[in-house]
Design a protein around this motif. Sequence first.
Motif, PDB file in Angstrom:
ATOM      1  N   ILE A 197       0.850  -1.255  -0.007  1.00 39.41           N
ATOM      2  CA  ILE A 197       0.076   0.132   0.053  1.00 39.41           C
ATOM      3  C   ILE A 197       0.887   1.209   0.132  1.00 39.41           C
ATOM      4  O   ILE A 197       0.513   2.170  -0.485  1.00 39.41           O
ATOM      5  CB  ILE A 197      -0.657  -0.175   1.145  1.00 39.41           C
ATOM      6  N   LEU A 198       2.035   1.191   0.633  1.00 41.94           N
ATOM      7  CA  LEU A 198       3.016   2.369   0.650  1.00 41.94           C
ATOM      8  C   LEU A 198       3.365   2.762  -0.608  1.00 41.94           C
ATOM      9  O   LEU A 198       3.709   3.840  -0.868  1.00 41.94           O
ATOM     10  CB  LEU A 198       4.135   2.305   1.578  1.00 41.94           C
ATOM     11  N   ARG A 199       3.690   1.753  -1.452  1.00 42.03           N
ATOM     12  CA  ARG A 199       4.277   1.828  -2.853  1.00 42.03           C
ATOM     13  C   ARG A 199       3.393   2.314  -3.829  1.00 42.03           C
ATOM     14  O   ARG A 199       3.626   2.768  -5.041  1.00 42.03           O
ATOM     15  CB  ARG A 199       4.797   0.517  -3.343  1.00 42.03           C
ATOM     16  N   LEU A 200       2.058   2.247  -3.404  1.00 41.35           N
ATOM     17  CA  LEU A 200       1.020   3.109  -4.487  1.00 41.35           C
ATOM     18  C   LEU A 200       1.042   4.409  -4.543  1.00 41.35           C
ATOM     19  O   LEU A 200       1.649   5.024  -3.806  1.00 41.35           O
ATOM     20  CB  LEU A 200      -0.231   2.841  -3.764  1.00 41.35           C
ATOM     21  N   PRO A 201       0.814   4.979  -5.829  1.00 49.62           N
ATOM     22  CA  PRO A 201       0.827   6.580  -6.152  1.00 49.62           C
ATOM     23  C   PRO A 201      -0.266   7.089  -5.091  1.00 49.62           C
ATOM     24  O   PRO A 201      -0.909   6.643  -4.418  1.00 49.62           O
ATOM     25  CB  PRO A 201       0.219   6.484  -7.382  1.00 49.62           C
ATOM     26  N   HIS A 202       0.440   8.325  -4.733  1.00 46.35           N
ATOM     27  CA  HIS A 202      -0.486   9.181  -3.433  1.00 46.35           C
ATOM     28  C   HIS A 202      -1.797   9.111  -3.738  1.00 46.35           C
ATOM     29  O   HIS A 202      -2.542   8.812  -2.721  1.00 46.35           O
ATOM     30  CB  HIS A 202       0.263  10.325  -3.251  1.00 46.35           C
ATOM     31  N   PRO A 203      -2.605   9.493  -4.962  1.00 51.31           N
ATOM     32  CA  PRO A 203      -4.000   9.611  -4.971  1.00 51.31           C
ATOM     33  C   PRO A 203      -4.429   8.149  -4.802  1.00 51.31           C
ATOM     34  O   PRO A 203      -5.563   8.073  -4.118  1.00 51.31           O
ATOM     35  CB  PRO A 203      -4.165  10.063  -6.419  1.00 51.31           C
ATOM     36  N   ARG A 204      -3.977   7.114  -5.254  1.00 44.91           N
ATOM     37  CA  ARG A 204      -4.482   5.728  -5.203  1.00 44.91           C
ATOM     38  C   ARG A 204      -4.427   5.282  -3.806  1.00 44.91           C
ATOM     39  O   ARG A 204      -5.453   4.544  -3.256  1.00 44.91           O
ATOM     40  CB  ARG A 204      -3.830   4.804  -6.035  1.00 44.91           C
ATOM     41  N   ARG A 205      -3.180   5.437  -2.938  1.00 44.43           N
ATOM     42  CA  ARG A 205      -2.995   5.332  -1.758  1.00 44.43           C
ATOM     43  C   ARG A 205      -4.290   5.785  -0.624  1.00 44.43           C
ATOM     44  O   ARG A 205      -4.839   5.128   0.029  1.00 44.43           O
ATOM     45  CB  ARG A 205      -1.672   5.386  -1.066  1.00 44.43           C
ATOM     46  N   LEU A 206      -4.354   7.080  -0.890  1.00 45.82           N
ATOM     47  CA  LEU A 206      -5.267   7.959  -0.063  1.00 45.82           C
ATOM     48  C   LEU A 206      -6.751   7.405  -0.549  1.00 45.82           C
ATOM     49  O   LEU A 206      -7.574   7.104   0.618  1.00 45.82           O
ATOM     50  CB  LEU A 206      -5.176   9.363  -0.473  1.00 45.82           C
ATOM     51  N   ALA A 207      -7.108   7.257  -1.619  1.00 47.51           N
ATOM     52  CA  ALA A 207      -8.412   6.674  -1.920  1.00 47.51           C
ATOM     53  C   ALA A 207      -8.623   5.363  -1.405  1.00 47.51           C
ATOM     54  O   ALA A 207      -9.707   4.760  -0.856  1.00 47.51           O
ATOM     55  CB  ALA A 207      -8.607   6.506  -3.430  1.00 47.51           C
ATOM     56  N   THR A 208      -7.669   4.267  -1.392  1.00 44.88           N
ATOM     57  CA  THR A 208      -7.608   3.146  -0.904  1.00 44.88           C
ATOM     58  C   THR A 208      -7.979   3.220   0.635  1.00 44.88           C
ATOM     59  O   THR A 208      -8.793   2.487   1.070  1.00 44.88           O
ATOM     60  CB  THR A 208      -6.408   2.069  -0.991  1.00 44.88           C
ATOM     61  N   LEU A 209      -7.112   3.942   1.362  1.00 46.69           N
ATOM     62  CA  LEU A 209      -7.378   4.148   2.948  1.00 46.69           C
ATOM     63  C   LEU A 209      -8.641   4.677   3.169  1.00 46.69           C
ATOM     64  O   LEU A 209      -9.188   4.342   4.209  1.00 46.69           O
ATOM     65  CB  LEU A 209      -6.293   4.978   3.413  1.00 46.69           C
ATOM     66  N   VAL A 210      -9.420   5.774   2.373  1.00 45.60           N
ATOM     67  CA  VAL A 210     -10.374   6.218   2.678  1.00 45.60           C
ATOM     68  C   VAL A 210     -11.465   5.226   2.404  1.00 45.60           C
ATOM     69  O   VAL A 210     -12.388   5.142   3.088  1.00 45.60           O
ATOM     70  CB  VAL A 210     -10.667   7.556   1.810  1.00 45.60           C
ATOM     71  N   ALA A 211     -11.444   4.544   1.416  1.00 43.89           N
ATOM     72  CA  ALA A 211     -12.436   3.494   1.075  1.00 43.89           C
ATOM     73  C   ALA A 211     -12.483   2.392   2.340  1.00 43.89           C
ATOM     74  O   ALA A 211     -13.697   1.869   2.739  1.00 43.89           O
ATOM     75  CB  ALA A 211     -12.207   2.687  -0.343  1.00 43.89           C
ATOM     76  N   TYR A 212     -11.413   2.030   2.826  1.00 43.96           N
ATOM     77  CA  TYR A 212     -11.129   1.053   3.904  1.00 43.96           C
ATOM     78  C   TYR A 212     -11.722   1.561   5.194  1.00 43.96           C
ATOM     79  O   TYR A 212     -12.554   0.863   5.879  1.00 43.96           O
ATOM     80  CB  TYR A 212      -9.534   0.406   3.971  1.00 43.96           C
ATOM     81  N   ALA A 213     -11.325   2.665   5.277  1.00 52.39           N
ATOM     82  CA  ALA A 213     -12.024   3.270   6.652  1.00 52.39           C
ATOM     83  C   ALA A 213     -13.432   3.556   6.589  1.00 52.39           C
ATOM     84  O   ALA A 213     -14.156   3.182   7.444  1.00 52.39           O
ATOM     85  CB  ALA A 213     -11.134   4.713   6.743  1.00 52.39           C
TER      86      ALA A 213
END
Length: 875
Positions: free
Chosen positions: A269-285
């Motif tokens: 997850i840390l290696r993901l691009p910033h927009p995708r990483r943030l969207a992934t964490l938002v969706a998971y939360a």
Amino acid sequence: MPVSFLSNEQRENYGHYTGAPSPHDLARYFHLDDADHALIAQKRGKHNRLGFAVQLGTVRYLGTFLEDPLAVPVPVLQSLARQLRIEVGSRVLAYRAGEQRWQHRTEIRRSYGYVEITERQVGFRLTRWLYALCWTGTDRPSVLFERAVTWLVTHKVLLPGCSTLERYIARLRSRVEERLWRPLGRGISGEQQKKLENLLLVPAGSRTSPLDRLRTGPVMVNSRSLVLALVRLSAVRELGIRLPAAARIPATRVAALARYAGTAKVGAILRLPHPRRLATLVAYAHCLEASAQDDVLEVLETILRELFGDAIKADRKARLRSLRDLDQAAATLAGACQMLLDTGLPDAELRTRLFEKIPRTTLTQALEGVNTLIRPADNVYYRELDAKYRTVRCFLPALVENIRFGANAAGEPVVAAFDWLRVHMGRKKPGNDAPREVVGKSWRRHVLRDDDSVDFHAYIFCVLDELHTALRRRDVFVAPSWRYADPRTGLLDGAEWEATRPIICRTLGLSADPEPTLTALASELDHTYRAVVDRLPDNPAVRFETTGDKHDLVLSPFDKLDEPASLVALREKVAGLLPRVDLPELILEIAARTGFTDAFTHISERTARAADLPISLCAVLMAEACNTGPEPLIRGDIPALKRERLSRVDQNYVRDDTLTAANAMLVNAQSRLVLATLWGGGEVASADGIRFVVPVRTVHAGPNPKYFGVGRGVTWYNLISDQFSGLNDITVPGTLRDSLILLAVVLEQQTDLQPTQIMTDTGAYSDVVFGLFRLLGYRFSPRLADVGGTRFWRIDPQADLRPAQYRFGTPCQLAEDRTVLGRYVAPGRFAQTRSGAGRRNHAHTPGWRPANTAGTGYRGIWPDRQDHPHADLHR
């Protein structure tokens, strides 16, 4: 997004014949009508006429022209030659070397309206269609590729190059994903973004990140585990993540991102691009709050079940220990009553004579003993429950603080009492204004004191008792939630239902008016009854026995058939022909034959493949299947079998979705075997469960004394086709009735086989299942145990169905009572969505949620017994 996502086989089959077309395809794509014959007749020479027809059929069937126009299966060439009355010879085959084939392609495109994908209008329509599929669904790129090819062929668009279409779909999916990431990250403040990023950081002195701890749900069933689950829920809420309402992001896309964050390693997850990483964490939360809340209620429901169950057991033990004292006190009072009923004693001397025989102190002690030891008929075991108050006090403050219930009309008193506890739980003197609608008759003697004040401890247990019942019945619910949500969520009603009803009915193949369907169903049932009754006199295997005033239907069991000598000899011969091979060799051979290891993709890098990966996958699967661990399969001299390689493959490739895809490939491969087609055509499937005892205390296991004794266990529910292949399976706690998960295991199987007749045992039967299977076009064929004691229901009250009439009850008026069928089709509601979030969650929310279950079933009015549909749905 990697551009190359097709397998070598898919690339080779693109735009080419993969075999002879079926007779249906020959009639659909290669039939020449009058207009075709008129155009073909203008060509000079038999070879030109046949070649033109072959290219015309090819572009209709494949969507493209072949480099060698006559490189087609023999049945295609024979079918077209037969229609043109041309014999296939060497002169005809010379068409492939002539120049006319190029002109014929241009003429076919001009006459039949075939266009290139580069035309602006065509590209716009295809892009809009695929964009909608990507935005609303989660199909894999290979699936989108196949659907795009079908669209191009249907709309007479010549297929582009394989790599061109592959890059086009990859770019389109990237655009959709970028559009998804932007709104998910747009409504997040800087502080929230920092909290989400900190979830991925491992604190000093720790080996796990906060995200890993949030992903770990409760596994034990005790008050401490419940408190930790509530702390986890509180931590998720503190993130304050809410999706922007104006974005209108499909729930499936958010859930897909959340699933990735729930399984991927923190490093990935840390290696993901910033927009995708943030969207992934938002969706998971966003999704984690529902999962965490479900985990809390799951543990709570189990604790309450054990709490009240242990109280019953403790009361029984105490009662057994006090039986001797109760007998003595009862004997003393019986002697006193005997003297009281003696009419020979004058009333004036009765008290004196009674106390001479039984002293007053003895009689008083006996009366006090009986009053102490007797139990009311509606005993709530409060004395035993009150001894567990300290356990309840451990989790109740956190529970009332973090959980907010909603309710229907039946659950409103429970929610009101729960809200009152939230306000007064921390006070030394809670007050006397507690809502009393929740206090039933059995609890009133314990909750309400003589001065009409409320006993706080008893009130708490009363509320928990009613909450436990309401949770099982789904009279109370929470939001957000996957398994404990409002059952009415997603149901259509009013004007929305009236607008959607024709579409739903058309999809189910039913009339919008329920009367014709119910009339036909009643006629079918009545006709079947009469046909069975007419055959009863000639059926020696069926008889009716009368015992007192009861009439039982008796079915004679099948006689055992002895195996003929030829069958025994055949079995021995076949067993002698089978080679003796090791299990690893067997699984490697199946992998080479079917290629099922291609279904195992990397959790983050979908196309990442290592050398000899099938060998490592087969080793991991063998270790899991034999429950031996990887130790017996580790080889230091073979790179594919080294310990670190097997561990990496197990963590990154073996998941629920990859196992499901691999199983589908195996089932599809077996269905193509000649021997399997002799066993069956795949139209029949059987569902049954296997019970396993779980030796540890876990939230995922449940008690079932019938199968597990005093322990707890799970049920592995499996669907097997008549070709002896496993189509789907679900693992659920052992307390759930099979009928609750039957539809889920049938509807969610992903193989090419589509069984229409489902066979089960008695555990999967209920009247609601009959109605739902009828609606969905399945034939439900349960094997019912003790069918002689089952009560049947008839349609025509005037019909003379003796002797079968002994088993019939009150006639069933289907049109008036509205069966499950009528409830779905006519005035009721229809389930718009399917629930469930992950394989484990299906234990609590079957894949198909009934919309309105009040009424009667496929066989008539509900029989008065334990498998009443409401108990079936809410148990």
